[in-house]
Scaffold this active site. Sequence first.
Site, short mmCIF file in Angstrom:
data_model
loop_
_atom_site.label_atom_id
_atom_site.label_comp_id
_atom_site.label_asym_id
_atom_site.label_seq_id
_atom_site.Cartn_x
_atom_site.Cartn_y
_atom_site.Cartn_z
N ASP A 155 0.73 -1.14 0.08
CA ASP A 155 -0.03 0.08 0.05
C ASP A 155 0.87 1.18 -0.01
O ASP A 155 0.65 2.05 0.90
CB ASP A 155 -0.93 0.05 0.99
CG ASP A 155 -1.61 -1.41 1.76
OD1 ASP A 155 -1.99 -1.91 0.60
OD2 ASP A 155 -1.75 -1.76 2.71
N ASN A 162 -17.12 -6.56 -0.16
CA ASN A 162 -16.57 -5.92 0.99
C ASN A 162 -16.55 -4.62 1.32
O ASN A 162 -16.49 -3.90 2.26
CB ASN A 162 -15.03 -6.58 1.21
CG ASN A 162 -15.15 -8.00 1.41
OD1 ASN A 162 -15.78 -8.97 0.57
ND2 ASN A 162 -14.11 -8.41 2.42
N GLU A 171 -11.14 -0.92 -3.51
CA GLU A 171 -10.38 -0.27 -2.46
C GLU A 171 -9.23 0.39 -3.10
O GLU A 171 -9.00 0.73 -4.20
CB GLU A 171 -9.83 -1.26 -1.43
CG GLU A 171 -8.92 -2.38 -2.08
CD GLU A 171 -8.55 -3.28 -1.00
OE1 GLU A 171 -9.25 -3.51 0.06
OE2 GLU A 171 -7.53 -3.93 -1.26
N HIS A 217 -3.11 -1.21 -5.25
CA HIS A 217 -3.12 -0.31 -4.20
C HIS A 217 -1.78 0.89 -4.16
O HIS A 217 -0.89 0.79 -3.51
CB HIS A 217 -2.84 -0.90 -2.66
CG HIS A 217 -3.40 0.09 -1.52
ND1 HIS A 217 -4.20 -0.28 -0.87
CD2 HIS A 217 -3.04 1.23 -1.37
CE1 HIS A 217 -4.59 0.69 0.21
NE2 HIS A 217 -4.00 1.65 -0.24
N ARG A 245 4.62 -8.32 -0.28
CA ARG A 245 4.35 -7.05 -1.34
C ARG A 245 5.00 -5.82 -1.04
O ARG A 245 5.28 -5.18 -0.39
CB ARG A 245 2.82 -6.81 -1.08
CG ARG A 245 1.82 -7.79 -1.33
CD ARG A 245 0.39 -7.32 -0.83
NE ARG A 245 0.21 -7.25 0.43
CZ ARG A 245 -0.91 -6.96 1.09
NH1 ARG A 245 -1.95 -6.26 0.21
NH2 ARG A 245 -1.02 -6.39 2.50
#
Length: 324
Positions: free
Chosen positions: A17, A160, A197, A261, A295
């Site tokens: 992120d 979600n 998201e 993200h 990640r």
Amino acid sequence: MTNLPEFKNPIVEQRADPWIYKHTDGYYYFTASVPEYDRLDVRRAQTIQGLADAPAVTVWRKPDHGPLSNLIWAPELHYINEKWYIYFAAADVPEPVNGTFNHRMYVLETDASNPLEGQWVEKGQIITEWESFALDATTFQHNGTLYYVWAQRDYDIPGNSNLYISEMENPWTLKGKQTMLTKPELDWEVIGFLVNEGPAVLKRNGKIFITYSASATDENYCMGLLTADENSDLLDVNSWHKSPQPVFTSAAENGQYGPGHNSFTRTEDDQHDVLVYHGRNYTEITGDPLYDPNRHTRAQVITWNEDGTPNFGKPVPDAGFVRS
């Protein structure tokens, strides 16, 4: 277009992120989710590549108990009205509640010129129209108005999280209506989980673009795109066009999986927009992908299509990658 700047990826290992902010002081500021999900770190360097070796300074650490005591996710660092703000999500419990995690959105503030040295003050929770799972907030200013874009669950809508936009009264308070911009409904948005998201905003060519991420956080994770005219009513869902296909996806031929993200920044010479994102270089994940730490933060220059829309291309290979 040739001779575009290139980066040695990954930029920072084990940072998901990612958020990179280029400030007027000549520094790039970086923050991201840490694998332990227990703190907020900030680092800075005068180049994007230099962030790899820049020392990370912990500016805030989660308490042992209470609403901010678990799963610190997706921080972003913004400079608004000569103060620094960190937007992030935190939960009161480490496990899902009613099918989703129990995160809410929070903000910290400092008036220090260097956010690595500031005293950070908790400004509290960002209150939305209803209480539910909420995360991944970003802000942007346009025509004198400060906007807030985030992901939140509506229990009346399957999935979600959806993406919403609202005006802000100040950097920690929403005002007026909040508009749902997109919900997970296309086949590439609903693999593993129904998710929209991680919004990020880019303003270019008379347009406002919002990228977002969809599906589960494994190799199916990918990026979508919303587009609005810069003179339109940004709180009107009809001002936004949702691209029917993802704009950035896994590239097995380059050893890159689950890119998303993202955030945006500019090159050192301010000539090019840069896509900053996370991804993995393998697909074999044991257990929940959220707890696989690899990640890594990556970056690559964006090119532009003739119609003025961004062309993100494919995730580029890591340094030293050899095609099999």
